[in-house]
Scaffold this motif. Structure first.
Motif, PDB file in Angstrom:
ATOM      1  N   THR A   1       0.833  -1.196   0.000  1.00 29.25           N
ATOM      2  CA  THR A   1       0.000   0.000   0.000  1.00 29.25           C
ATOM      3  C   THR A   1       0.868   1.247   0.000  1.00 29.25           C
ATOM      4  OG1 THR A   1      -1.741  -1.149   1.201  1.00 29.25           O
ATOM      5  CG2 THR A   1      -1.792   1.248   1.270  1.00 29.25           C
TER       6      THR A   1
ATOM      7  N   SER B   1      -2.116  12.979  -0.569  1.00 29.30           N
ATOM      8  CA  SER B   1      -3.538  12.848  -0.251  1.00 29.30           C
ATOM      9  C   SER B   1      -3.774  11.924   0.932  1.00 29.30           C
ATOM     10  CB  SER B   1      -4.294  12.322  -1.478  1.00 29.30           C
ATOM     11  OG  SER B   1      -3.936  10.979  -1.768  1.00 29.30           O
ATOM     12  N   LEU B   2      -2.836  11.046   1.194  1.00 29.91           N
ATOM     13  CA  LEU B   2      -2.955  10.123   2.335  1.00 29.91           C
ATOM     14  C   LEU B   2      -2.318  10.700   3.604  1.00 29.91           C
ATOM     15  CD1 LEU B   2      -2.027   6.804   0.488  1.00 29.91           C
ATOM     16  CD2 LEU B   2      -4.315   7.524   1.226  1.00 29.91           C
TER      17      LEU B   2
ATOM     18  N   TYR C   1      -3.118   2.116  -3.996  1.00 30.87           N
ATOM     19  CA  TYR C   1      -3.752   3.206  -3.247  1.00 30.87           C
ATOM     20  C   TYR C   1      -4.823   2.610  -2.335  1.00 30.87           C
ATOM     21  CZ  TYR C   1      -5.524   7.855  -2.253  1.00 30.87           C
ATOM     22  OH  TYR C   1      -5.887   9.014  -1.614  1.00 30.87           O
ATOM     23  N   PRO C   2      -4.734   2.858  -1.025  1.00 29.47           N
ATOM     24  CA  PRO C   2      -5.669   2.213  -0.101  1.00 29.47           C
ATOM     25  C   PRO C   2      -7.089   2.776  -0.232  1.00 29.47           C
ATOM     26  CG  PRO C   2      -4.334   3.786   1.074  1.00 29.47           C
ATOM     27  CD  PRO C   2      -3.776   3.737  -0.329  1.00 29.47           C
ATOM     28  N   GLN C   3      -8.050   1.888  -0.161  1.00 30.23           N
ATOM     29  CA  GLN C   3      -9.448   2.276  -0.187  1.00 30.23           C
ATOM     30  C   GLN C   3     -10.007   2.254   1.237  1.00 30.23           C
ATOM     31  OE1 GLN C   3     -10.950   3.311  -3.028  1.00 30.23           O
ATOM     32  NE2 GLN C   3      -8.939   2.966  -4.024  1.00 30.23           N
ATOM     33  N   ARG C   4     -10.682   3.314   1.604  1.00 29.20           N
ATOM     34  CA  ARG C   4     -11.285   3.339   2.941  1.00 29.20           C
ATOM     35  C   ARG C   4     -12.407   2.301   3.023  1.00 29.20           C
ATOM     36  NH1 ARG C   4      -9.858   7.663   6.030  1.00 29.20           N
ATOM     37  NH2 ARG C   4      -8.744   9.357   4.985  1.00 29.20           N
ATOM     38  N   PRO C   5     -12.537   1.653   4.174  1.00 30.98           N
ATOM     39  CA  PRO C   5     -13.601   0.630   4.287  1.00 30.98           C
ATOM     40  C   PRO C   5     -14.997   1.277   4.268  1.00 30.98           C
ATOM     41  CG  PRO C   5     -12.513   0.992   6.390  1.00 30.98           C
ATOM     42  CD  PRO C   5     -11.739   1.764   5.377  1.00 30.98           C
TER      43      PRO C   5
END
Length: 211
Positions: free
Chosen positions: A6, A40-41, A207-211
């Motif tokens: 990630t 952005s993170l 790119y991590p996706q928010r749950p």
């Protein structure tokens, strides 16, 4: 490997450089235009002005700690720095203890007086033995007291025959109490044993996706 990790992942490496698409965690500023996904993170949690640049984590000489507050522990937010490898003791955090005090007397003076009283009977006596009795007026003439004294003694007079009173007044002592200083106020290390590695943060990757 980067394609399976990630973006924003921090990794310890046993090398001296940052591989492609990573940054060494030295706290440096990076242009937002170059790493928009990473910015952005992370935002400005690790520094930067949020307009032109943003900061990388700085793990030089630092250990990472989890965010939040564990039971009985301090609360940490993302990017917070805390702690120091050395510490100085102060009066507030030292254990309660005693110091040896020494009094140095530089002078002393006093008035001392002694009063003694010899008790006698103001009339004729009724005994010819001195032991256990008081002095009194003889009942006979000079011949009656011949050899009434000796150059050696083998008995005591009555314990109350002589009374002495000693008085001590106006006692003055000059001096001062001194408590010696000790210690050098040097800071001491409170750092745990460590071994240095290179920490890098991944700029490329998933790119991590928010749950």
């Amino acid at each position: 490997m980067q394609d399976s990790l990630t973006t924003g992942t921090i990794l310890p490496l046993g090398i001296t450089f940052a591989p492609a698409n990573t940054y060494i965690c030295y706290g440096q500023l990076v242009p937002i235009s170059e790493e928009q996904a990473l910015y952005s993170l992370m935002g400005t949690n690790f520094g930067g002005d949020g307009r032109v640049n943003f900061g990388m984590p700085d793990l030089r000489g630092r250990a990472a700690v989890g965010t939040g507050q564990g039971a009985g522990l301090d609360n940490y937010y993302l990017g917070e720095r805390a702690g120091s490898p050395i510490q100085k003791l102060s009066v507030d955090n030292m254990p309660t203890h005693n110091h040896t005090a020494t009094m140095a007397v530089t002078g002393a003076s006093a008035d001392v007086s002694v009063d003694s009283t010899l008790y006698v009977k103001g009339g004729q006596g009724n005994s010819s033995t001195a032991e256990g009795n008081y002095l009194a007026t003889a009942t006979a003439g000079l011949s009656a007291v011949t050899n009434g004294y000796s150059n050696t003694a083998d008995s005591n007079l009555n314990s109350g025959a002589i009374s002495s009173l000693a008085q001590l007044g106006n006692l003055q002592i000059q001096g001062g109490v001194e408590v010696g200083d000790t210690g050098g106020s040097e800071a001491f290390s409170i750092q745990n044993p460590v071994q240095a590695v290179t920490y890098v943060i991944l700029a490329g990757g998933l790119y991590p996706q928010r749950p």
